[in-house]
Design a protein around this motif. Structure first.
Motif, PDB file in Angstrom:
ATOM      1  N   LEU A 154       0.826  -1.210   0.000  1.00 42.49           N
ATOM      2  CA  LEU A 154       0.000   0.000   0.000  1.00 42.49           C
ATOM      3  C   LEU A 154       0.861   1.260   0.000  1.00 42.49           C
ATOM      4  CD1 LEU A 154      -2.771  -1.072   2.548  1.00 42.49           C
ATOM      5  CD2 LEU A 154      -2.978  -0.892   0.059  1.00 42.49           C
ATOM      6  N   ASP A 157     -17.360   5.399  -9.974  1.00 43.46           N
ATOM      7  CA  ASP A 157     -16.340   5.744  -8.983  1.00 43.46           C
ATOM      8  C   ASP A 157     -16.893   5.713  -7.566  1.00 43.46           C
ATOM      9  OD1 ASP A 157     -17.989   7.920  -9.129  1.00 43.46           O
ATOM     10  OD2 ASP A 157     -16.409   9.414  -9.442  1.00 43.46           O
ATOM     11  N   GLY A 215      -6.098   5.970 -12.560  1.00 41.60           N
ATOM     12  CA  GLY A 215      -6.823   7.087 -11.962  1.00 41.60           C
ATOM     13  C   GLY A 215      -6.240   8.431 -12.361  1.00 41.60           C
ATOM     14  N   LYS A 226       0.951   4.341  -4.529  1.00 46.19           N
ATOM     15  CA  LYS A 226       0.797   5.731  -4.959  1.00 46.19           C
ATOM     16  C   LYS A 226       2.061   6.307  -5.594  1.00 46.19           C
ATOM     17  CE  LYS A 226      -0.651  10.338  -3.454  1.00 46.19           C
ATOM     18  NZ  LYS A 226      -1.232  11.159  -2.335  1.00 46.19           N
ATOM     19  N   GLN A 252      -9.141  10.077  -9.314  1.00 44.68           N
ATOM     20  CA  GLN A 252      -8.410   9.021  -8.630  1.00 44.68           C
ATOM     21  C   GLN A 252      -9.316   7.956  -8.038  1.00 44.68           C
ATOM     22  OE1 GLN A 252      -4.950   9.438  -9.064  1.00 44.68           O
ATOM     23  NE2 GLN A 252      -5.274   7.256  -8.762  1.00 44.68           N
ATOM     24  N   LYS A 253     -10.590   8.316  -7.826  1.00 43.70           N
ATOM     25  CA  LYS A 253     -11.525   7.319  -7.309  1.00 43.70           C
ATOM     26  C   LYS A 253     -11.682   6.146  -8.271  1.00 43.70           C
ATOM     27  CE  LYS A 253     -14.364  10.405  -4.449  1.00 43.70           C
ATOM     28  NZ  LYS A 253     -15.733  10.951  -4.255  1.00 43.70           N
ATOM     29  N   PHE A 256      -8.695  -0.980  -7.715  1.00 41.58           N
ATOM     30  CA  PHE A 256      -7.774  -1.556  -6.737  1.00 41.58           C
ATOM     31  C   PHE A 256      -8.539  -2.252  -5.612  1.00 41.58           C
ATOM     32  CE2 PHE A 256      -5.284  -1.316  -2.825  1.00 41.58           C
ATOM     33  CZ  PHE A 256      -4.072  -1.859  -3.227  1.00 41.58           C
ATOM     34  N   SER A 257      -9.639  -1.649  -5.154  1.00 42.40           N
ATOM     35  CA  SER A 257     -10.412  -2.221  -4.052  1.00 42.40           C
ATOM     36  C   SER A 257     -11.037  -3.557  -4.437  1.00 42.40           C
ATOM     37  CB  SER A 257     -11.508  -1.242  -3.628  1.00 42.40           C
ATOM     38  OG  SER A 257     -10.948  -0.032  -3.164  1.00 42.40           O
ATOM     39  N   THR A 272      -3.159   0.598 -11.230  1.00 44.34           N
ATOM     40  CA  THR A 272      -4.513   1.069 -10.932  1.00 44.34           C
ATOM     41  C   THR A 272      -4.486   2.554 -10.568  1.00 44.34           C
ATOM     42  OG1 THR A 272      -4.347   0.410  -8.591  1.00 44.34           O
ATOM     43  CG2 THR A 272      -5.221  -1.219 -10.142  1.00 44.34           C
ATOM     44  N   TYR A 273      -3.447   2.969  -9.842  1.00 45.52           N
ATOM     45  CA  TYR A 273      -3.303   4.389  -9.503  1.00 45.52           C
ATOM     46  C   TYR A 273      -2.973   5.201 -10.751  1.00 45.52           C
ATOM     47  CZ  TYR A 273      -2.282   8.475  -6.658  1.00 45.52           C
ATOM     48  OH  TYR A 273      -2.320   9.724  -6.084  1.00 45.52           O
ATOM     49  N   TRP A 283      -8.934   3.746  -7.471  1.00 44.53           N
ATOM     50  CA  TRP A 283      -9.092   3.092  -6.172  1.00 44.53           C
ATOM     51  C   TRP A 283     -10.227   2.072  -6.188  1.00 44.53           C
ATOM     52  CZ3 TRP A 283      -5.052   2.910  -3.605  1.00 44.53           C
ATOM     53  CH2 TRP A 283      -4.234   4.009  -3.354  1.00 44.53           C
ATOM     54  N   SER A 295      -8.423  -6.127  -4.540  1.00 45.14           N
ATOM     55  CA  SER A 295      -7.962  -6.448  -3.179  1.00 45.14           C
ATOM     56  C   SER A 295      -8.950  -7.343  -2.447  1.00 45.14           C
ATOM     57  CB  SER A 295      -7.726  -5.161  -2.390  1.00 45.14           C
ATOM     58  OG  SER A 295      -6.719  -4.374  -2.998  1.00 45.14           O
TER      59      SER A 295
END
Length: 559
Positions: free
Chosen positions: A14, A523, A271, A18, A277-278, A284-285, A267-268, A281, A288
């Motif tokens: 994590l 998003d 965004g 970024k 950027q959402k 990515f979420s 993934t970042y 994320w 994850s």
């Protein structure tokens, strides 16, 4: 303690996402930045040397053609070297030329970022082949996947109908990303006692007085790009369970983070390109959530021990340690297994063939889904493909033309996405059935019953997902298996790449549609749930029946 080990590694990832994702964005945004002073002179020389003076923006067809032709040329060069390595330099151990069908399988494997190995590296390849063919293709195949992701992101986020210039992106992926990271990781591994030498084998005397030849070589440099490029092919036959490739828990963590970092960070990067950027994320979420679910399953399954050993009263207090290294234990082995098959790397620090039935279900399922982080570039693209599909299905349910990032999704786009989605199970299940129906295929199966089904299914799933790991009980170095898996690896790589570049090209030509109160947002948590459900639903409908015949049936039988 086990949970803490896993949590620390996830926490480190994590922290990486970024800054690395931002850096990758700056590399491929084609906007001036501080790194130009370092890398621009090198790139300028490369372009001059190769004659690439005109590097204009490309349509998706030209981008795809440039990619395919570049890969084809490198494939021919690599195949030729493998066939004549006996007479080339840096062969101190006198290793013979590789056979025709094995050379075909090997070169397709490494060019497609699969790195499936039907040979043992220390006895099948000279140092020259390891460096000039294997390492070269580890860089170029990873760069190919990364630039496909960047081209796809450009297609769905920018206007203009072009995806960038393949050759510019391809060079930048090497000069600004893969090579600098590989140098750093190589030096760290050398500092942690991973060999890096061109000397021949070491002759040692055993305690019984026998002479033993210990293989060494340029291991650290191969290990770095092997993981950073989500390649997976080991210098040694036993891969990252070998103490020279992966000597201790610290190198184990470094290798896990190396193969996980770029797929997660992209993934970042997505965004940043989307200017929201959402969006990154959310992707990515979802990745994850799937990752943690599968990691939990394999960890619990291996911690509970082997059902057969449990039934006879054997001590399983340490869990199912069959096929695992004591220096890593259950936690580091389970985490490595989950990361290497979610990031489609294929590197292994334990024998997947000895996993418990439900433990073995996890790597197979991750490769079947092929969207949980995935290999460098292609994992993100595959998940975005499912995102577009989810938007399309949601649009059908509410009777509204679906839109994704301000572009309307039309039947032409969905046909290409359908090709990419359907090709994956077709090239897994079709060859699996053929292998059981022919003596040439079934003769390689070393385990009867349900586990034998799992061995064959795993081999083709690994090939189609461009992963490369295997249930190593399969006797697969035969002309039949070399050719069959070679074809599957080729189709698994390039069918989806061409189809999804076509989608990106189509979307890039469309006018931007302003967001309204009726727009289905992509998003927020609702879309994350829809995307997660779409992935699970498609995966279950496609692969659950065959999984029932393999690992699930084996679990029910042993349980």
């Amino acid at each position: 303690m086990d949970v803490l080990q896993i949590a620390v590694v996830i926490g480190l990832l994590l922290l990486i996402v970024k800054p690395l994702g931002t850096y990758i964005y700056h590399v491929f945004s084609n906007e001036p930045n501080k790194t130009d002073r370092i890398f621009h002179p090198v790139e300028k020389f490369i372009f001059w040397l190769t004659g690439l003076k005109n590097r204009s923006e490309m349509s998706w067809k030209r981008y795809a053609l440039s990619l395919l032709l570049t890969n084809a040329v490198l494939t021919v060069i690599g195949f030729t070297i493998l066939r004549i390595q006996k007479w080339l330099p840096l062969n101190p151990n006198g290793i013979d030329n590789m056979g025709t069908t094995l050379s075909f399988n090997t070169i397709i494997s490494f060019m497609t970022n699969t790195n499936l190995q039907h040979y043992s590296g220390e006895t099948g390849l000279s140092y020259f082949s390891q460096m000039i063919v294997i390492m070269m293709m580890m860089f170029t195949s990873a760069a190919t996947g990364i630039v496909v992701a960047i081209a796809f992101i450009r297609g769905i986020t920018k206007k203009g109908g072009t995806l960038g210039n393949f050759f510019t992106d391809f060079v930048k992926a090497h000069t600004r990303l893969l090579i600098p990271l590989a140098i750093v990781v190589t030096l760290v591994l050398v500092g942690l006692k991973v060999p890096q030498t061109l000397d021949s084998t070491i002759q040692a005397q055993t305690i019984t007085g026998e002479t033993q030849q210990i293989a060494i070589g340029p291991v650290a440099s191969l290990e770095s790009i092997k993981h950073l490029g989500t390649n997976g092919g080991g210098f040694f036959g036993v891969n990252s369970s070998h103490p020279f490739e992966n000597p201790n828990p610290l190198t184990n963590v470094i290798e896990i983070l190396s193969m996980w970092a770029i797929p997660a960070s992209l993934t970042y990067t997505f965004g940043r390109f989307a200017k929201n950027q959402k969006q990154g994320w959310i992707v990515f979420s979802v990745m994850s959530i799937l990752f943690v679910a599968f990691l939990s399953l394999v960890y619990i399954s291996e911690s509970n021990g082997n059902p057969v050993l449990n039934s006879v009263g054997a001590d399983v207090s340490q869990g199912s340690m069959e096929g695992k290294e004591t220096r890593f234990g259950i936690a580091q082995s389970a985490l490595f297994t989950t990361v290497t098959t979610s990031a489609t790397t294929g590197s292994v620090n334990n024998m997947h063939d000895t996993l418990t039935p439900l433990g073995g279900l996890v790597p197979m399922s991750l490769m079947m889904l092929n969207v949980v982080f995935g290999g460098d570039g292609v994992g993100l693209v595959n998940m975005l493909m499912y995102a577009i599909l989810a938007v399309f299905l949601a649009g059908l349910m509410v009777g509204r033309t679906p839109e994704f990032l301000g572009r309307k999704i039309e039947p032409h786009d969905m046909k290409l996405i359908a090709i990419a989605i359907l090709a994956h199970p077709l090239i897994i299940l079709g060859p699996t059935a053929i292998s059981f129906l022919t003596n040439l295929g079934s003769g390689a199966i070393t385990n009867p019953g349900f586990h034998g089904i799992s061995q064959v299914l795993y081999e083709y799933t690994s090939s189609a997902a461009n992963n490369g790991s295997g249930f190593e009980g399969l006797a697969d170095n035969t002309p039949f298996w070399n050719i069959m898996t070679g074809v599957v690896m080729f189709l698994g790589r390039y069918v989806s790449i061409i189809a999804l570049l076509g989608v990106a090209g189509s979307l890039s030509h469309k006018k931007w549609v302003p967001e309204t109160i009726g727009t289905f947002r992509t998003d927020n948590k609702l879309f994350a749930g829809v995307l997660l459900g779409t992935v699970i639903l498609i995966g279950a409908l496609t692969f659950l029946p065959v999984l029932v015949l393999g690992p699930i049936a084996e679990y029910l039988t042993l349980g």
